[in-house]
Scaffold this motif. Structure first.
Motif, mmCIF file in Angstrom:
data_model
loop_
_atom_site.group_PDB
_atom_site.id
_atom_site.type_symbol
_atom_site.label_atom_id
_atom_site.label_comp_id
_atom_site.label_asym_id
_atom_site.label_seq_id
_atom_site.Cartn_x
_atom_site.Cartn_y
_atom_site.Cartn_z
ATOM 1 N N SER A 158 68.813 0.529 76.941
ATOM 2 C CA SER A 158 69.311 2.188 75.844
ATOM 3 C C SER A 158 69.981 2.608 76.748
ATOM 4 O O SER A 158 69.757 2.632 77.867
ATOM 5 N N PRO A 159 70.718 3.644 76.140
ATOM 6 C CA PRO A 159 71.473 4.305 77.166
ATOM 7 C C PRO A 159 70.267 5.249 77.980
ATOM 8 O O PRO A 159 70.457 5.411 79.276
ATOM 9 N N TRP A 160 69.059 5.763 77.560
ATOM 10 C CA TRP A 160 68.094 6.314 78.174
ATOM 11 C C TRP A 160 67.466 5.266 79.996
ATOM 12 O O TRP A 160 67.683 5.314 80.699
ATOM 13 N N GLN A 161 67.553 3.855 79.451
ATOM 14 C CA GLN A 161 67.482 2.974 80.594
ATOM 15 C C GLN A 161 68.345 2.719 81.576
ATOM 16 O O GLN A 161 68.478 2.883 82.376
ATOM 17 N N THR A 162 69.779 2.698 80.879
ATOM 18 C CA THR A 162 71.063 2.377 81.732
ATOM 19 C C THR A 162 70.612 3.803 82.563
ATOM 20 O O THR A 162 71.023 3.945 84.486
ATOM 21 N N PHE A 163 70.442 4.916 82.058
ATOM 22 C CA PHE A 163 70.052 6.504 83.024
ATOM 23 C C PHE A 163 69.164 6.013 84.072
ATOM 24 O O PHE A 163 69.651 6.283 85.784
ATOM 25 N N THR A 164 68.121 6.065 84.086
ATOM 26 C CA THR A 164 67.534 5.889 85.041
ATOM 27 C C THR A 164 67.196 4.313 85.835
ATOM 28 O O THR A 164 66.996 4.880 86.471
ATOM 29 N N LYS A 165 67.590 3.592 85.418
ATOM 30 C CA LYS A 165 67.829 2.720 86.037
ATOM 31 C C LYS A 165 68.440 1.904 86.545
ATOM 32 O O LYS A 165 68.541 1.334 87.597
ATOM 33 N N LEU A 166 69.745 2.518 86.651
ATOM 34 C CA LEU A 166 71.059 3.044 87.056
ATOM 35 C C LEU A 166 71.846 3.506 87.677
ATOM 36 O O LEU A 166 72.362 3.939 88.715
ATOM 37 N N MET A 167 72.198 4.599 86.438
ATOM 38 C CA MET A 167 72.793 5.808 86.517
ATOM 39 C C MET A 167 72.076 6.556 88.263
ATOM 40 O O MET A 167 72.713 7.210 88.874
ATOM 41 N N ILE A 168 70.818 6.853 87.954
ATOM 42 C CA ILE A 168 69.798 7.886 89.032
ATOM 43 C C ILE A 168 70.065 7.405 90.365
ATOM 44 O O ILE A 168 70.602 8.046 91.285
ATOM 45 N N PRO A 169 69.583 5.791 90.787
ATOM 46 C CA PRO A 169 69.815 5.326 92.062
ATOM 47 C C PRO A 169 70.847 5.384 92.554
ATOM 48 O O PRO A 169 71.040 5.642 93.461
ATOM 49 N N SER A 170 72.167 5.208 91.058
ATOM 50 C CA SER A 170 73.456 4.960 91.868
ATOM 51 C C SER A 170 73.823 6.456 92.637
ATOM 52 O O SER A 170 74.886 6.719 93.221
ATOM 53 N N ALA A 171 73.594 7.561 91.722
ATOM 54 C CA ALA A 171 73.709 8.767 91.955
ATOM 55 C C ALA A 171 73.309 9.735 93.211
ATOM 56 O O ALA A 171 73.600 10.866 94.109
ATOM 57 N N LEU A 172 72.072 8.709 94.229
ATOM 58 C CA LEU A 172 71.728 9.363 95.085
ATOM 59 C C LEU A 172 72.196 10.303 95.861
ATOM 60 O O LEU A 172 72.098 11.283 96.618
ATOM 61 N N PRO A 173 73.430 9.169 97.027
ATOM 62 C CA PRO A 173 74.050 10.402 97.567
ATOM 63 C C PRO A 173 74.664 10.746 97.464
ATOM 64 O O PRO A 173 74.482 11.576 98.870
ATOM 65 N N SER A 174 75.382 11.204 96.123
ATOM 66 C CA SER A 174 75.468 12.188 96.050
ATOM 67 C C SER A 174 75.099 13.248 96.056
ATOM 68 O O SER A 174 75.709 14.586 96.064
ATOM 69 N N PHE A 175 74.516 12.877 95.157
ATOM 70 C CA PHE A 175 73.595 14.199 94.937
ATOM 71 C C PHE A 175 72.219 15.421 96.274
ATOM 72 O O PHE A 175 72.016 16.367 96.453
ATOM 73 N N PHE A 176 72.326 13.472 96.787
ATOM 74 C CA PHE A 176 71.975 14.772 98.814
ATOM 75 C C PHE A 176 73.030 15.367 99.338
ATOM 76 O O PHE A 176 72.530 15.939 100.060
ATOM 77 N N ALA A 177 74.419 14.841 98.664
ATOM 78 C CA ALA A 177 75.424 15.429 99.770
ATOM 79 C C ALA A 177 75.557 16.745 99.473
ATOM 80 O O ALA A 177 75.483 18.052 100.026
ATOM 81 N N GLY A 178 75.051 16.678 97.515
ATOM 82 C CA GLY A 178 75.216 18.416 97.181
ATOM 83 C C GLY A 178 73.774 19.502 97.811
ATOM 84 O O GLY A 178 73.942 19.979 97.705
ATOM 85 N N LEU A 179 72.718 18.761 98.221
ATOM 86 C CA LEU A 179 71.728 19.190 98.237
ATOM 87 C C LEU A 179 71.368 19.115 99.715
ATOM 88 O O LEU A 179 71.140 21.157 100.060
ATOM 89 N N LYS A 180 72.345 19.026 100.633
ATOM 90 C CA LYS A 180 72.436 20.125 102.086
ATOM 91 C C LYS A 180 73.145 21.081 101.220
ATOM 92 O O LYS A 180 73.006 21.370 102.803
#
Lengths: 272, 267
Positions: free
Chosen positions: B165-187
């Motif tokens: 489902s779109p939600w499963q795609t979001f949680t199981k793929l998109m969030i883990p893939s976005a972690l490096p960028s997320f932390f770049a912004g967080l820094k």
């Protein structure tokens, strides 16, 4: 026929009409940015049948698999896979192994393998059992806890195949499953695929540009031509697959068949 | 426990920064002494350190207040940014309505907004939290949106064929893939949040390091201003280090596909 039973009876009619055909593609066309990619494709694959699509690159072979799996929607025509006529219904009910292994780098081999089961809501324990049951024949039992980057290309493809077949759908699509591998690994995986995969209950469609792979694995080879993509020939493979792959590829019938298909492929190159 | 090898690695990693910092401080000390610079104009490092010891209790009391504002503001900012970024990626309508507003919010000179915030919400912690959020949510939203968007299209299709489902795609793929960028912004946001807190305190506060600097500056207690700056730098570095630690932990758990460090100077 009352209106509230209409849906059920029409589904019933289709399964009767198509008899053994698990996969029925009729009059399918597909455009991309107004350019026709596929034109009036008709294919019917029975239960227990293994069909290979061969053709030059850009003839729309992979597009056809994307249409069958439901990733893309067709411009025209009808696709029925294991009774599922709607694109949204085919998504999740057709097993599809893409060219790239597409393994999630943060999941172990076991976690990658059970992804399809997990998405269906199968419990971790139950899906792990299913993974372990097949891991042996897939040669993966020793690496179930490894991460994808620790595996060779051939092993990664096995994981991708295991992930695709575990949901146990009746229709299985393989898009150049061994295309990215070296010749020796590819040959051993082809032999392995013949032995490990119980396709007696499935309709399998393999896309490949390797004519030998097509003959080795398939019961029927469909030859495609480009612009727009269409099926130009259909060849039955009536050779004894009991031989091992290297002996088979030396046999007279194999060589003749390969020659005939290559002839068909090169002829259309000349036309284009 | 620090083993001898990890201690060596620690020294090798930090030695260049430490050497340069010490050299700069020594130069500063010597120059102030040689050129006979007035204490209220530019105090020598030794004077600043002495001031830190003298007013230790006073400094720490205000540091605690500023630190609390930063932690609250930063947390609110992360929550706001994550929901905004998710909404933007989720729906085109949300993207079209929210994205222009987010960008417009960054064109407001926040320094001029701070006095207004005092009028609107008063001089308590709320006004500082709002300033910190305004300063920090933008880098997090932008980096998270680009991280969520950078997900491999073929991976999305693979998950769809498995019935996601779109939600499963979001949680199981998109969030883990976005972690490096997320932390770049967080820094980026972690360091900026300290600036936000100081600006918030500058314009209407009776406590905190920003207020302390304003008062001390007005009384020509320059050494005290510098002492506050030193504490603020330590705060910013600590927050940055905390983000890096969480990043390291999460990227070990969710390793990105390509995690090789590229240095063009060391081929």
């Amino acid at each position: 026929m009352s209106s509230d039973t209409r849906q059920i009876s029409s589904d019933h009619d289709i399964s009767v009409d198509s008899r053994n055909a698990l996969l029925e593609i009729s009059g399918v066309g597909f455009d991309y940015e107004n350019a026709p990619i596929l034109d009036s494709i008709n294919v019917s694959v029975d239960r227990g049948e293994f069909v290979a699509l061969v053709g030059p690159s850009g003839c729309g072979k992979s597009t056809l698999l994307n249409l069958i799996s439901g990733v893309l929607s067709a411009r025209s025509g009808q696709i029925t896979a294991d009774g599922n006529m709607l694109r949204a219904d085919r998504l999740g009910n057709v097993s599809y192994m893409q060219q790239k292994d597409l393994l999630l780098s943060w999941r172990t081999v076991a976690e990658n393998s059970r992804l399809g089961l997990e998405l269906r809501g199968v419990s971790v324990r139950e899906s792990n059992e299913q993974v372990r049951a097949l891991a042996d024949s897939f040669g993966l039992s020793d690496v179930l806890d490894s991460m994808p980057h620790e595996l060779s290309g051939g092993m990664r493809q096995r994981v991708a195949l295991l992930r695709a077949v575990l949901p146990d759908n009746a229709v299985l699509l393989l898009d150049e499953p061994f295309g990215a591998l070296d010749a020796i690994t590819r040959r051993s995986l082809q032999e392995w695929l013949l032995n490990v995969l119980d396709t007696s209950n499935k309709a399998v469609v393999l896309v490949t540009h390797d004519v030998e792979e097509a003959i080795l694995l398939a019961d029927r080879v469909l030859v495609m031509a480009p612009s727009p993509g269409r099926i130009v020939a259909e060849i039955e493979v009536n050779i004894n697959k009991a031989l091992d792959a290297s002996a088979l590829s030396m046999s007279q019938e194999f060589i003749e068949l390969r020659g005939a298909i290559l002839e068909l492929l090169t002829r259309q190159e000349a036309v284009v | 426990m620090i083993t001898s090898t990890s201690l060596r690695a620690l020294i090798v990693n930090w030695l260049p920064a430490i050497v340069v910092t010490v050299l700069l401080i020594v130069m500063w000390e010597v120059l102030v002494d040689v050129l006979d610079v007035q204490r209220w104009l530019l105090p020598a490092p030794s004077v600043i350190i002495a001031e830190m010891f003298d007013s230790f209790g006073f400094l720490m009391g205000n540091t605690r207040i500023t630190m609390f504002e930063i932690l609250v503001g930063f947390s609110v900012s992360i929550m706001l940014a994550v929901s905004l970024a998710s909404g933007i990626v989720w729906s085109r309508t949300i993207e079209r309505t929210i994205y222009p507003l987010i960008i417009a919010s960054q064109t407001i000179p926040i320094i001029t907004l701070a006095p207004l915030l005092i009028i609107w919400v008063g001089t308590d912690m709320m006004s500082k939290v709002i300033v910190i959020v305004l300063f920090t949510f933008f880098p997090i939203v932008i980096s998270l949106v680009s991280g969520l968007r950078s997900v491999d299209k073929e991976m999305v299709d693979m998950l769809r064929t498995l019935g996601a489902s779109p939600w499963q795609t979001f949680t199981k793929l998109m969030i883990p893939s976005a972690l490096p960028s997320f932390f770049a912004g967080l820094k980026v946001a972690s360091v900026v949040s300290v600036i936000g807190a100081v600006i918030g305190e500058w314009f209407g506060s009776s406590s905190g390091l920003g207020w302390l600097m304003k008062i001390a500056g007005g009384q020509f207690q320059t050494a005290r201003v510098f002492a506050a700056i030193v504490v603020l730098s330590i705060l910013a570095m600590a927050l940055f280090a905390a983000v890096v630690a969480v990043e390291k932990w999460s990227l070990r758990k969710y390793p990105p596909t390509a995690n090789r460090v590229i240095r063009l100077g060391e081929s």
